[in-house]
Write a protein that holds these residues in place. Structure first.
Motif, PDB file in Angstrom:
ATOM      1  N   MET A  52       0.834  -1.210   0.000  1.00 46.42           N
ATOM      2  CA  MET A  52       0.000   0.000   0.000  1.00 46.42           C
ATOM      3  C   MET A  52       0.865   1.256   0.000  1.00 46.42           C
ATOM      4  SD  MET A  52      -3.011  -0.795   2.668  1.00 46.42           S
ATOM      5  CE  MET A  52      -4.343  -1.880   2.306  1.00 46.42           C
ATOM      6  N   VAL A  53       1.905   1.249   0.815  1.00 45.72           N
ATOM      7  CA  VAL A  53       2.803   2.402   0.875  1.00 45.72           C
ATOM      8  C   VAL A  53       3.481   2.601  -0.475  1.00 45.72           C
ATOM      9  CG1 VAL A  53       4.887   3.324   1.956  1.00 45.72           C
ATOM     10  CG2 VAL A  53       3.143   2.248   3.362  1.00 45.72           C
ATOM     11  N   CYS A  54       3.931   1.525  -1.096  1.00 46.91           N
ATOM     12  CA  CYS A  54       4.579   1.617  -2.411  1.00 46.91           C
ATOM     13  C   CYS A  54       3.634   2.173  -3.466  1.00 46.91           C
ATOM     14  CB  CYS A  54       5.087   0.246  -2.854  1.00 46.91           C
ATOM     15  SG  CYS A  54       6.530  -0.325  -1.994  1.00 46.91           S
TER      16      CYS A  54
ATOM     17  N   PHE B 133      -3.001   8.473  -2.348  1.00 46.69           N
ATOM     18  CA  PHE B 133      -1.880   8.413  -1.408  1.00 46.69           C
ATOM     19  C   PHE B 133      -2.381   8.471   0.036  1.00 46.69           C
ATOM     20  CE2 PHE B 133       1.123  10.815   1.242  1.00 46.69           C
ATOM     21  CZ  PHE B 133       2.218   9.964   1.195  1.00 46.69           C
ATOM     22  N   ALA B 134      -3.254   9.426   0.325  1.00 50.01           N
ATOM     23  CA  ALA B 134      -3.749   9.597   1.692  1.00 50.01           C
ATOM     24  C   ALA B 134      -4.538   8.379   2.162  1.00 50.01           C
ATOM     25  CB  ALA B 134      -4.616  10.848   1.785  1.00 50.01           C
ATOM     26  N   VAL B 135      -5.379   7.834   1.304  1.00 48.42           N
ATOM     27  CA  VAL B 135      -6.178   6.670   1.680  1.00 48.42           C
ATOM     28  C   VAL B 135      -5.286   5.451   1.917  1.00 48.42           C
ATOM     29  CG1 VAL B 135      -7.890   5.021   0.793  1.00 48.42           C
ATOM     30  CG2 VAL B 135      -8.297   7.473   0.578  1.00 48.42           C
ATOM     31  N   LEU B 136      -4.324   5.221   1.015  1.00 46.10           N
ATOM     32  CA  LEU B 136      -3.455   4.058   1.165  1.00 46.10           C
ATOM     33  C   LEU B 136      -2.530   4.166   2.375  1.00 46.10           C
ATOM     34  CD1 LEU B 136      -2.537   3.302  -2.553  1.00 46.10           C
ATOM     35  CD2 LEU B 136      -3.992   1.963  -1.042  1.00 46.10           C
ATOM     36  N   GLN B 137      -2.029   5.363   2.648  1.00 49.46           N
ATOM     37  CA  GLN B 137      -1.153   5.514   3.812  1.00 49.46           C
ATOM     38  C   GLN B 137      -1.931   5.352   5.114  1.00 49.46           C
ATOM     39  OE1 GLN B 137       1.910   5.318   2.784  1.00 49.46           O
ATOM     40  NE2 GLN B 137       1.101   5.733   0.758  1.00 49.46           N
ATOM     41  N   THR B 138      -3.155   5.859   5.150  1.00 51.57           N
ATOM     42  CA  THR B 138      -3.996   5.683   6.334  1.00 51.57           C
ATOM     43  C   THR B 138      -4.313   4.208   6.560  1.00 51.57           C
ATOM     44  OG1 THR B 138      -4.965   7.867   5.955  1.00 51.57           O
ATOM     45  CG2 THR B 138      -6.156   6.376   7.425  1.00 51.57           C
ATOM     46  N   ALA B 139      -4.621   3.500   5.488  1.00 51.54           N
ATOM     47  CA  ALA B 139      -4.895   2.072   5.612  1.00 51.54           C
ATOM     48  C   ALA B 139      -3.653   1.311   6.071  1.00 51.54           C
ATOM     49  CB  ALA B 139      -5.391   1.514   4.280  1.00 51.54           C
ATOM     50  N   ALA B 140      -2.481   1.712   5.567  1.00 46.29           N
ATOM     51  CA  ALA B 140      -1.237   1.056   5.985  1.00 46.29           C
ATOM     52  C   ALA B 140      -0.956   1.307   7.463  1.00 46.29           C
ATOM     53  CB  ALA B 140      -0.075   1.544   5.122  1.00 46.29           C
ATOM     54  N   VAL B 141      -1.202   2.525   7.926  1.00 41.24           N
ATOM     55  CA  VAL B 141      -1.003   2.831   9.346  1.00 41.24           C
ATOM     56  C   VAL B 141      -1.947   1.988  10.202  1.00 41.24           C
ATOM     57  CG1 VAL B 141      -1.313   4.608  11.114  1.00 41.24           C
ATOM     58  CG2 VAL B 141      -0.073   5.146   9.026  1.00 41.24           C
ATOM     59  N   LEU B 142      -3.185   1.875   9.784  1.00 43.65           N
ATOM     60  CA  LEU B 142      -4.148   1.077  10.551  1.00 43.65           C
ATOM     61  C   LEU B 142      -3.751  -0.397  10.581  1.00 43.65           C
ATOM     62  CD1 LEU B 142      -7.500   2.712   9.398  1.00 43.65           C
ATOM     63  CD2 LEU B 142      -6.326   2.979  11.596  1.00 43.65           C
ATOM     64  N   LEU B 143      -3.266  -0.911   9.462  1.00 41.78           N
ATOM     65  CA  LEU B 143      -2.808  -2.301   9.437  1.00 41.78           C
ATOM     66  C   LEU B 143      -1.601  -2.514  10.344  1.00 41.78           C
ATOM     67  CD1 LEU B 143      -3.090  -3.346   5.693  1.00 41.78           C
ATOM     68  CD2 LEU B 143      -4.340  -4.289   7.615  1.00 41.78           C
ATOM     69  N   LEU B 144      -0.624  -1.612  10.244  1.00 41.71           N
ATOM     70  CA  LEU B 144       0.585  -1.759  11.051  1.00 41.71           C
ATOM     71  C   LEU B 144       0.316  -1.488  12.529  1.00 41.71           C
ATOM     72  CD1 LEU B 144       3.253  -0.256   8.666  1.00 41.71           C
ATOM     73  CD2 LEU B 144       2.920  -2.652   9.278  1.00 41.71           C
TER      74      LEU B 144
ATOM     75  N   VAL C 107       7.710   5.994   3.540  1.00 39.15           N
ATOM     76  CA  VAL C 107       7.371   7.003   2.534  1.00 39.15           C
ATOM     77  C   VAL C 107       8.603   7.825   2.170  1.00 39.15           C
ATOM     78  CG1 VAL C 107       6.075   9.155   2.164  1.00 39.15           C
ATOM     79  CG2 VAL C 107       4.922   7.145   3.072  1.00 39.15           C
ATOM     80  N   MET C 108       9.370   8.241   3.161  1.00 37.51           N
ATOM     81  CA  MET C 108      10.573   9.037   2.870  1.00 37.51           C
ATOM     82  C   MET C 108      11.577   8.232   2.054  1.00 37.51           C
ATOM     83  SD  MET C 108      11.172  11.337   6.297  1.00 37.51           S
ATOM     84  CE  MET C 108      11.425   9.958   7.373  1.00 37.51           C
ATOM     85  N   CYS C 109      11.769   6.979   2.417  1.00 34.40           N
ATOM     86  CA  CYS C 109      12.708   6.127   1.673  1.00 34.40           C
ATOM     87  C   CYS C 109      12.214   5.857   0.250  1.00 34.40           C
ATOM     88  CB  CYS C 109      12.921   4.813   2.397  1.00 34.40           C
ATOM     89  SG  CYS C 109      13.832   4.961   3.927  1.00 34.40           S
ATOM     90  N   LEU C 110      10.933   5.609   0.114  1.00 40.07           N
ATOM     91  CA  LEU C 110      10.386   5.310  -1.208  1.00 40.07           C
ATOM     92  C   LEU C 110      10.423   6.505  -2.141  1.00 40.07           C
ATOM     93  CD1 LEU C 110       7.493   2.871  -0.439  1.00 40.07           C
ATOM     94  CD2 LEU C 110       9.221   2.578  -2.174  1.00 40.07           C
TER      95      LEU C 110
END
Length: 108
Positions: free
Chosen positions: A13-15, A44-55, A72-75
């Motif tokens: 999701m982050v990628c 981007f916002a939806v996928l990052q929010t979903a990734a945070v919730l999963l993690l 996100v910074m590394c990618l």
């Protein structure tokens, strides 16, 4: 095993979100025309929010948010460097990023 799959899905999701924001830039070198900026940033916002919730279910809310921020910074840095060398190959750049960061998330 369930935790590994959750981390893998979050990394993908982050990628995907980071790739969308890169493809929306006027200076991107992978597509002939940039993607719509509003669509890319909403994705981007939806996928990052979903990734945070999963993690957050694996590591806790603060650690999950910090992990997504670091990814996100590394990618974004990696996408710029990869796109400079792989001009016009968005599928290759996206798959390399997904494979690399999925391996990082699953192994360590």
């Amino acid at each position: 095993m369930e935790g590994q799959l959750v981390k893998l899905l979050a990394a993908l999701m982050v990628c995907a979100g980071c790739l969308m924001t890169y493809l929306a830039s006027n200076r991107q070198r992978l597509l002939a025309k940039p993607v719509l900026r509003e669509l890319a940033w909403i994705t981007f916002a939806v996928l990052q929010t979903a990734a945070v919730l999963l993690l957050a279910s694996v590591y806790g809310p603060v650690a999950g948010a910090l992990l997504v921020l670091v990814l996100v910074m590394c990618l974004w840095t990696g996408l710029v460097l990869a796109a400079a060398h792989l001009h016009g190959r968005p599928l290759l750049v996206g798959s390399l990023a997904a494979i690399l960061f999925s391996l990082i998330m699953v192994t360590g």
